[in-house]
Design a protein around this motif. Structure first.
Motif, PDB file in Angstrom:
ATOM      1  N   UNK A 215       0.673  -1.264   0.043  1.00 12.53           N
ATOM      2  CA  UNK A 215      -0.063   0.212  -0.051  1.00 12.53           C
ATOM      3  C   UNK A 215       0.789   1.313  -0.070  1.00 12.53           C
ATOM      4  N   UNK A 216       1.968   0.920   0.610  1.00  9.53           N
ATOM      5  CA  UNK A 216       3.059   2.014   0.483  1.00  9.53           C
ATOM      6  C   UNK A 216       4.383   1.390  -0.257  1.00  9.53           C
ATOM      7  N   UNK A 217       4.772   2.148  -1.352  1.00 13.16           N
ATOM      8  CA  UNK A 217       5.688   1.339  -2.232  1.00 13.16           C
ATOM      9  C   UNK A 217       6.486   2.822  -3.074  1.00 13.16           C
ATOM     10  N   UNK A 218       7.496   3.317  -2.422  1.00 17.11           N
ATOM     11  CA  UNK A 218       8.014   4.270  -3.232  1.00 17.11           C
ATOM     12  C   UNK A 218       9.570   3.966  -3.603  1.00 17.11           C
ATOM     13  N   UNK A 219       9.912   3.990  -4.788  1.00 18.79           N
ATOM     14  CA  UNK A 219      11.461   3.963  -4.794  1.00 18.79           C
ATOM     15  C   UNK A 219      11.941   5.161  -5.287  1.00 18.79           C
ATOM     16  N   UNK A 220      12.839   5.948  -4.832  1.00 17.44           N
ATOM     17  CA  UNK A 220      13.290   7.374  -4.922  1.00 17.44           C
ATOM     18  C   UNK A 220      14.959   7.416  -5.348  1.00 17.44           C
ATOM     19  N   UNK A 221      15.179   8.332  -6.195  1.00 13.33           N
ATOM     20  CA  UNK A 221      16.507   8.572  -6.439  1.00 13.33           C
ATOM     21  C   UNK A 221      16.701   9.630  -5.439  1.00 13.33           C
ATOM     22  N   UNK A 222      17.804   9.748  -4.757  1.00 12.90           N
ATOM     23  CA  UNK A 222      17.939  10.667  -3.608  1.00 12.90           C
ATOM     24  C   UNK A 222      19.434  11.220  -3.772  1.00 12.90           C
ATOM     25  N   UNK A 223      19.500  12.600  -3.681  1.00 18.81           N
ATOM     26  CA  UNK A 223      20.578  13.452  -3.887  1.00 18.81           C
ATOM     27  C   UNK A 223      21.377  13.891  -2.378  1.00 18.81           C
ATOM     28  N   UNK A 224      22.398  14.539  -2.727  1.00 24.02           N
ATOM     29  CA  UNK A 224      23.189  14.906  -1.575  1.00 24.02           C
ATOM     30  C   UNK A 224      22.315  15.881  -0.584  1.00 24.02           C
ATOM     31  N   UNK A 225      22.414  15.658   0.552  1.00 23.87           N
ATOM     32  CA  UNK A 225      21.351  16.499   1.555  1.00 23.87           C
ATOM     33  C   UNK A 225      20.081  16.203   1.456  1.00 23.87           C
TER      34      UNK A 225
END
Ligand SMILES: O=C[C@H](O)[C@@H](O)[C@H](O)CC(=O)O
Length: 273
Positions: A215-225
């Motif tokens: 029901x929650x399924x998030x894949x994120x690209x995450x950057x510095x800070x």
């Protein structure tokens, strides 16, 4: 879609004080934990008056002096960058206190880690030497952990704080685990904040947050800070080759105990020789 990623900002709070992140229940799906990331120029002062909240001031880089009442901790901090990959100094301050942080190096970065607190505990310097160190994992799930405020350190009412280093080509917070069921002794309910840093700084990491029922399924690209919040669910991190990852974890919940539950589909990963 639940907002889990908070992109870094640069907001001038006061002369020489820049707010890079401010994530809490006011703007995120959190009930307990909060974090601020601040950059201070030499001589700049950040002041705060705490209510029913405790804070741990982590000297991420550079040197600062922390003052609370009669307590003054001069020139704390051990590293020019978090990627010096060594423990740093922190100061724990419990609820209903006023405190000030003054930058003593040309530039200093501090993380202010917050959680609920109703019982005043002693203001305490947590030195780099007080950090406990762990080398976790094997194959391509190796990471290096510096425990700033683990549960066996009774200095705090709610806060659990740890720094995790993951080199390129590895996963951490992996195999995926969750800690979102108040079901001790099997599992504790802790929400979690990731304050991500990456070197070289143009890099990114992948961070997935998902629940058993998706029901929650998030894949994120995450950057510095950037900051990622984990209100519930499994939360693995993958680091592309060529880049190295650091994240500061702030955890808090109804009980200050860290007991996690591995995703049964992936628990076999731990058993590989
Ligand atoms: O629950 C804790 C966090 O997910 C991380 O601190 C994780 O444990 C770090 C790791 O073991 O890779």
């Amino acid at each position: 879609m639940t907002k889990l990623k908070f992109v870094h900002q640069n907001k001038e709070l006061d002369s020489g004080v820049t707010l890079i992140q401010d994530v809490s229940s006011k703007n995120a799906p959190l009930k307990y934990a909060g974090v601020k990331l601040l950059q201070l120029q030499k001589g700049a002062v950040y002041s705060e008056k705490l209510g029913k909240t405790e804070v741990c001031v982590v000297a991420l880089s550079g040197k600062v002096t922390v003052k609370e009442g009669d307590n003054q901790f001069e020139n704390i901090g051990t590293r020019e960058s978090v990627f010096d990959k060594k423990p740093t100094d922190s100061v724990y301050i419990s609820n209903d206190h006023d405190y000030q942080v003054t930058a003593k190096s040309d530039v200093a970065e501090i993380a202010l880690c917050y959680a609920p607190s109703n019982k005043q505990l002693p203001t305490k310097l947590i030195t780099a030497a007080d950090n406990t160190i762990e080398h976790r994992g094997n194959h391509s799930i190796k990471r290096y952990v510096q425990n700033i405020l683990p549960e066996d350190n009774p200095a705090a009412n709610s806060l659990l704080i740890v720094e995790v280093y993951t080199d390129g080509g590895n996963f951490s917070s992996y195999p995926p685990h969750r800690h979102d069921h108040d079901n001790l002794p099997e599992e504790s309910s802790l929400e979690e904040i990731y304050l991500h840093k990456i070197t070289p700084k143009q890099g990114f990491v992948f961070h997935r947050v998902y629940t058993d029922d998706r029901s929650l399924d998030e894949t994120m690209s995450v950057e510095n800070n950037d900051v990622v919040v984990v209100p519930k669910g499994y939360h693995p991190v993958g680091v592309p080759d060529g880049y190295n990852s650091y994240y500061l974890n702030v955890m808090a919940g109804p009980v200050r105990i860290w007991r996690f539950h591995n995703d049964p589909d992936h628990e076999w990963i731990w058993d590989r020789k």
